[in-house]
Design a protein around this motif. Sequence first.
Motif, PDB file in Angstrom:
ATOM      1  N   ARG A  85       2.295 -12.563  10.105  1.00 16.67           N
ATOM      2  CA  ARG A  85       1.364 -11.439   9.991  1.00 16.67           C
ATOM      3  C   ARG A  85       1.926 -10.359   9.063  1.00 16.67           C
ATOM      4  O   ARG A  85       3.105 -10.049   9.094  1.00 16.67           O
ATOM      5  CB  ARG A  85       1.152 -10.871  11.391  1.00 16.67           C
ATOM      6  N   LYS A  86       1.054  -9.797   8.254  1.00 16.27           N
ATOM      7  CA  LYS A  86       1.468  -8.733   7.336  1.00 16.27           C
ATOM      8  C   LYS A  86       1.852  -7.498   8.132  1.00 16.27           C
ATOM      9  O   LYS A  86       1.122  -7.086   9.032  1.00 16.27           O
ATOM     10  CB  LYS A  86       0.342  -8.370   6.370  1.00 16.27           C
ATOM     11  N   PRO A  87       2.978  -6.884   7.794  1.00 17.23           N
ATOM     12  CA  PRO A  87       3.348  -5.650   8.495  1.00 17.23           C
ATOM     13  C   PRO A  87       2.408  -4.511   8.097  1.00 17.23           C
ATOM     14  O   PRO A  87       1.810  -4.515   7.022  1.00 17.23           O
ATOM     15  CB  PRO A  87       4.767  -5.367   8.036  1.00 17.23           C
ATOM     16  N   ARG A  88       2.306  -3.559   8.986  1.00 15.71           N
ATOM     17  CA  ARG A  88       1.405  -2.424   8.760  1.00 15.71           C
ATOM     18  C   ARG A  88       1.772  -1.678   7.481  1.00 15.71           C
ATOM     19  O   ARG A  88       0.903  -1.270   6.708  1.00 15.71           O
ATOM     20  CB  ARG A  88       1.434  -1.482   9.966  1.00 15.71           C
ATOM     21  N   TRP A  89       3.072  -1.492   7.222  1.00 20.41           N
ATOM     22  CA  TRP A  89       3.482  -0.763   6.015  1.00 20.41           C
ATOM     23  C   TRP A  89       3.017  -1.481   4.752  1.00 20.41           C
ATOM     24  O   TRP A  89       2.692  -0.855   3.756  1.00 20.41           O
ATOM     25  CB  TRP A  89       4.991  -0.512   5.985  1.00 20.41           C
ATOM     26  N   PHE A  90       2.979  -2.818   4.803  1.00 24.14           N
ATOM     27  CA  PHE A  90       2.542  -3.612   3.653  1.00 24.14           C
ATOM     28  C   PHE A  90       1.055  -3.362   3.395  1.00 24.14           C
ATOM     29  O   PHE A  90       0.648  -3.081   2.258  1.00 24.14           O
ATOM     30  CB  PHE A  90       2.811  -5.099   3.920  1.00 24.14           C
ATOM     31  N   GLU A  91       0.266  -3.437   4.451  1.00 21.99           N
ATOM     32  CA  GLU A  91      -1.178  -3.212   4.307  1.00 21.99           C
ATOM     33  C   GLU A  91      -1.477  -1.776   3.884  1.00 21.99           C
ATOM     34  O   GLU A  91      -2.344  -1.549   3.037  1.00 21.99           O
ATOM     35  CB  GLU A  91      -1.887  -3.555   5.617  1.00 21.99           C
ATOM     36  N   ASN A  92      -0.745  -0.815   4.451  1.00 24.21           N
ATOM     37  CA  ASN A  92      -0.948   0.596   4.077  1.00 24.21           C
ATOM     38  C   ASN A  92      -0.617   0.825   2.606  1.00 24.21           C
ATOM     39  O   ASN A  92      -1.307   1.578   1.910  1.00 24.21           O
ATOM     40  CB  ASN A  92      -0.101   1.520   4.953  1.00 24.21           C
ATOM     41  N   ALA A  93       0.439   0.181   2.118  1.00 26.19           N
ATOM     42  CA  ALA A  93       0.827   0.348   0.711  1.00 26.19           C
ATOM     43  C   ALA A  93      -0.243  -0.235  -0.212  1.00 26.19           C
ATOM     44  O   ALA A  93      -0.558   0.344  -1.254  1.00 26.19           O
ATOM     45  CB  ALA A  93       2.173  -0.319   0.456  1.00 26.19           C
ATOM     46  N   LEU A  94      -0.823  -1.381   0.173  1.00 30.01           N
ATOM     47  CA  LEU A  94      -1.896  -1.972  -0.636  1.00 30.01           C
ATOM     48  C   LEU A  94      -3.120  -1.067  -0.654  1.00 30.01           C
ATOM     49  O   LEU A  94      -3.748  -0.884  -1.703  1.00 30.01           O
ATOM     50  CB  LEU A  94      -2.270  -3.359  -0.110  1.00 30.01           C
ATOM     51  N   GLU A  95      -3.450  -0.486   0.503  1.00 31.75           N
ATOM     52  CA  GLU A  95      -4.592   0.431   0.575  1.00 31.75           C
ATOM     53  C   GLU A  95      -4.351   1.701  -0.239  1.00 31.75           C
ATOM     54  O   GLU A  95      -5.283   2.300  -0.759  1.00 31.75           O
ATOM     55  CB  GLU A  95      -4.880   0.805   2.030  1.00 31.75           C
TER      56      GLU A  95
END
Length: 105
Positions: A85-95
Motif C-alpha cells: 500500500r502507498k504510504p500517506r506521505w507518498f499520496e500527499n506528495a503526488l496531490e
Amino acid sequence: MADINLDDLSLKELKALQSQIAKAISTFEERRKRNALSELEDKARQYGFTLAELTGTTVPRKRASPGAKFVNPDNPAETWSGRGRKPRWFENALEAGKSVDDLRV
C-alpha cells in the motif's frame, strides 16, 4: 532400573519424584525425535552427505529486503519500497504536484 520403595519416602520426596516423572513423560517424545535425528545425521555423515542433501530439504532462506525506491522529501527517514500500500506521505506528495520521479531515491 532400581526399585524404589515408595513407603520409605517422605511427602516432600514423593512430590519431587512426581514432578520429575511428569517432566520425563512430557519430554519423552521430543527426546526420542532428537535421538533419531542425531543417529540419522551421523549415518548420512558416514556416507559423506548431510541429512538435508539426502532428504531434499533445505533451510529456507530469508528474502532480502527490496530496499527503498522512494523517499519522503519532507522527512528522508520515511521511505517506501514501492511494494504494498502507498504510504500517506507518498499520496500527499503526488496531490501536492510532485511526480513519482521526484520521489525516487
